[in-house]
Scaffold this motif. Structure first.
Motif, PDB file in Angstrom:
ATOM      1  N   THR A  12       0.880  -1.124   0.134  1.00 36.01           N
ATOM      2  CA  THR A  12       0.016   0.101  -0.184  1.00 36.01           C
ATOM      3  C   THR A  12       1.005   1.121  -0.094  1.00 36.01           C
ATOM      4  OG1 THR A  12      -1.801  -1.288   1.047  1.00 36.01           O
ATOM      5  CG2 THR A  12      -1.942   1.389   1.221  1.00 36.01           C
ATOM      6  N   GLY A  17      -0.546   4.692  -1.487  1.00 32.89           N
ATOM      7  CA  GLY A  17      -1.969   4.622  -0.984  1.00 32.89           C
ATOM      8  C   GLY A  17      -2.286   4.904   0.764  1.00 32.89           C
ATOM      9  N   VAL A  18      -1.120   5.202   1.332  1.00 32.34           N
ATOM     10  CA  VAL A  18      -1.176   5.454   2.657  1.00 32.34           C
ATOM     11  C   VAL A  18      -1.165   7.231   2.775  1.00 32.34           C
ATOM     12  CG1 VAL A  18       0.108   5.442   4.906  1.00 32.34           C
ATOM     13  CG2 VAL A  18       0.187   3.593   3.416  1.00 32.34           C
ATOM     14  N   SER A  19      -2.333   7.695   3.525  1.00 30.56           N
ATOM     15  CA  SER A  19      -2.486   8.871   3.544  1.00 30.56           C
ATOM     16  C   SER A  19      -1.564   9.658   4.944  1.00 30.56           C
ATOM     17  CB  SER A  19      -3.970   9.485   3.784  1.00 30.56           C
ATOM     18  OG  SER A  19      -4.244  10.652   4.217  1.00 30.56           O
ATOM     19  N   ILE A  34      -3.217   2.916  10.418  1.00 33.15           N
ATOM     20  CA  ILE A  34      -2.951   3.558   8.988  1.00 33.15           C
ATOM     21  C   ILE A  34      -4.180   4.243   8.597  1.00 33.15           C
ATOM     22  CG2 ILE A  34      -2.280   2.973   6.761  1.00 33.15           C
ATOM     23  CD1 ILE A  34      -1.505   0.421   9.237  1.00 33.15           C
ATOM     24  N   HIS A  35      -4.085   5.349   7.994  1.00 33.07           N
ATOM     25  CA  HIS A  35      -5.322   5.973   7.358  1.00 33.07           C
ATOM     26  C   HIS A  35      -4.788   6.027   5.686  1.00 33.07           C
ATOM     27  CE1 HIS A  35      -8.928   8.465   6.748  1.00 33.07           C
ATOM     28  NE2 HIS A  35      -8.268   9.006   6.044  1.00 33.07           N
ATOM     29  N   THR A  36      -5.742   5.194   5.035  1.00 29.07           N
ATOM     30  CA  THR A  36      -5.427   5.159   3.492  1.00 29.07           C
ATOM     31  C   THR A  36      -6.062   6.329   2.857  1.00 29.07           C
ATOM     32  OG1 THR A  36      -7.371   3.741   3.153  1.00 29.07           O
ATOM     33  CG2 THR A  36      -5.514   2.687   3.681  1.00 29.07           C
ATOM     34  N   ARG A  37      -5.529   6.578   1.391  1.00 29.38           N
ATOM     35  CA  ARG A  37      -5.971   7.525   0.744  1.00 29.38           C
ATOM     36  C   ARG A  37      -7.457   7.297   0.201  1.00 29.38           C
ATOM     37  NH1 ARG A  37      -2.619  11.034   0.159  1.00 29.38           N
ATOM     38  NH2 ARG A  37      -0.299  10.722  -0.144  1.00 29.38           N
TER      39      ARG A  37
END
Length: 156
Positions: A12, A17-19, A34-37
């Motif tokens: 990711t 894809g990691v925000s 983890i906060h993803t996009r």
């Protein structure tokens, strides 16, 4: 909340894809959130279970994140209690294994010393057959001495 293994997080992060990432403290351990996009939140888990991956030291978690190219993040230490380091099956097992390894090393060191002392002993060697014959004679004499003794009276 979703879960991500280390390999999934790596993929990711590589794909962009990691925000954001937050290193959260809970008790005596640290967890990676983890906060993803795509807008989903996930927690880093162990590879073979859905159990959250716990780090005893925050620097280990940060080194792992940096290795993946994640260099900016947040901290949440509001629930950190350094006195609450729990013995998990992982570190308990490692501790037991280390104790056993150290005990084996002590025994090996002792045994090597005993063997070397026997090798260095200046007294003349005695042949195995002679020692066995002598021990057999002692056992026969001991057996004869105990069989001649009167039997002890049993208690009522």
């Amino acid at each position: 909340m979703q879960t991500l293994t280390l390999e999934q997080l790596r993929a990711t992060a590589t794909a962009g894809g990691v925000s954001s990432v937050t290193l959260k403290a809970e008790g005596g351990g640290f967890f990676v959130s983890i906060h993803t996009r795509a807008g989903a939140d996930a927690i880093l888990t162990k590879a073979r279970s859905c159990e959250p991956r716990q780090f005893a030291r925050p620097d280990k978690a940060m080194a792992m994140l940096r290795e993946m190219g994640i260099e900016v993040g947040q901290f949440d230490v509001s629930h950190w209690n350094p006195e609450a380091k729990a013995m998990t099956s992982g570190n308990e097992g490692r501790a037991r294994a280390m104790r056993e390894t150290h005990a084996a090393a002590r025994h090996t060191k002792w045994l090597v010393g005993e063997v070397q002392a026997a090798i260095d002993d200046p007294r003349p060697s005695i042949a195995h057959d002679d020692v066995m014959a002598e021990m057999e004679a002692e056992l026969v004499a001991l057996e004869a001495a105990t069989s001649k003794r009167p039997a002890k009276a049993k208690r009522a």
